[in-house]
Motif scaffolding. Sequence first.
Motif, mmCIF file in Angstrom:
data_model
loop_
_atom_site.group_PDB
_atom_site.id
_atom_site.type_symbol
_atom_site.label_atom_id
_atom_site.label_comp_id
_atom_site.label_asym_id
_atom_site.label_seq_id
_atom_site.Cartn_x
_atom_site.Cartn_y
_atom_site.Cartn_z
ATOM 1 N N ARG A 28 42.906 48.453 45.150
ATOM 2 C CA ARG A 28 43.860 48.039 46.177
ATOM 3 C C ARG A 28 45.168 47.528 45.576
ATOM 4 N N VAL A 29 46.279 48.105 46.053
ATOM 5 C CA VAL A 29 47.614 47.660 45.656
ATOM 6 C C VAL A 29 48.474 47.568 46.907
ATOM 7 N N LEU A 75 50.334 43.386 43.713
ATOM 8 C CA LEU A 75 49.012 43.187 44.291
ATOM 9 C C LEU A 75 49.151 42.542 45.667
ATOM 10 N N ARG A 129 49.879 45.418 39.125
ATOM 11 C CA ARG A 129 48.958 46.332 38.453
ATOM 12 C C ARG A 129 49.783 47.385 37.735
ATOM 13 N N GLN A 184 50.432 39.275 39.011
ATOM 14 C CA GLN A 184 50.959 39.675 40.309
ATOM 15 C C GLN A 184 51.096 41.187 40.470
ATOM 16 N N GLN A 209 45.446 38.154 46.174
ATOM 17 C CA GLN A 209 44.315 38.948 45.708
ATOM 18 C C GLN A 209 44.475 39.325 44.244
ATOM 19 N N ARG A 210 43.340 39.429 43.574
ATOM 20 C CA ARG A 210 43.311 39.928 42.209
ATOM 21 C C ARG A 210 43.052 41.436 42.227
ATOM 22 N N TRP A 211 43.304 42.048 41.112
ATOM 23 C CA TRP A 211 43.064 43.492 40.997
ATOM 24 C C TRP A 211 41.580 43.773 41.155
#
Length: 381
Positions: free
Chosen positions: A119-120, A109, A141, A139, A113-115
């Motif tokens: 966005r990756v 990630l 996805r 950390q 930022q969180r999922w």
Amino acid sequence: MSTWVWRAALAGLFLLAAGCQRSEPPVQFHADGLPQKLSDWHVLVNDGKSLSLNASVLPYDLNTPLFSDYAHKLRTLWMPPGKAAQYQATAAFDFPVGTIISKTFYYPLPAGQRWDGKRVLRSDPATSLLAGEKLDLSQVRLIETRLLVRREQGWIALPYVWNDDQSEAMLTRIGALIPLQLVDAQGQHEEVAYQVPDQNQCASCHNTDNLARVLQPIGPKARHLNRDFDYAAGTTNQLAHWTKAGYLHGAPEPAQAPRLADARDASAPLDARARAYLDVNCGHCHSAKGPANTSGLALDMATEPGIHFGFCKQPVAAGKGTGNRLYDIKPGDAAGSVLLYRMQSDDPAVMMPELGRSVAHQEGAKLIEDWINTQTGNCDI
């Protein structure tokens, strides 16, 4: 306090301790059927915070990995107690019935930022986020986990797609299309239509021998595995570790086994890096026996550089598939070579490989561009 109260308290503490020490069920090999959940196999352990490996499951990596839309990969191997693979110098090892090979595709990630559902981070896909043989789920996805299972009738490929909260992956035999956005360290982004292959597509890539027409592993070969790995207990050579663990018979000392270069290693010879990249990304199809043998183009390590390797070879395809270029590889002229043109394309009607990516591997294409431009020869003679 009375005696029976003490006894009851001690019994409660014993039961609590026993519950805390309860171990994960062992890996479960399913000799038939299609288990719907990845957890039915007990290969990977998900406690909600991390993804780790069950007992006797070995992680591994390749010297140069196959590119898959910048996805990172956690590869594992498990075999039934007392079983071992037989070493082969050039082909994939001969694995016994009961073998389970897994490959989990995931992305880091973006920092802090969180999922958010899309966005990756776009980063070097050959690097691993495995720490202590665990992935920190806060950390990364998780996208999918593919199993390659050796049954009595042969190998079977099973794709599992992870749910939104990363608690389980479900069998998805028809495949899936997952929209993602790759974001690099500078904030630049690129849309990705990540494709989870269906079972037929899995079979098309893993059918490495058109005569045999059976699925086979691609990555577990001596030349790809002959490298060090940072295990939880320390760093050691993978071939040596597999042998010590009882998972591999007949392997020579690592120094006597074949080994491909790391395509990212700028200190390695350019030719060795390019050949390694083409072998792992193209050679399982483009070989003398592979499904792309009708093209007359062989890009595996067994093929010597020459016309069959694409040098001054006119392509079988025409028009859009060649970009009006005359030769698969035109020495000294990467821009005039079909090979680079198809690697740089993201058009499904043009791009190579046909499966496993929706965006171009920029670093891989640059490597092949540099390599072609250093080649000598005149195709007009």
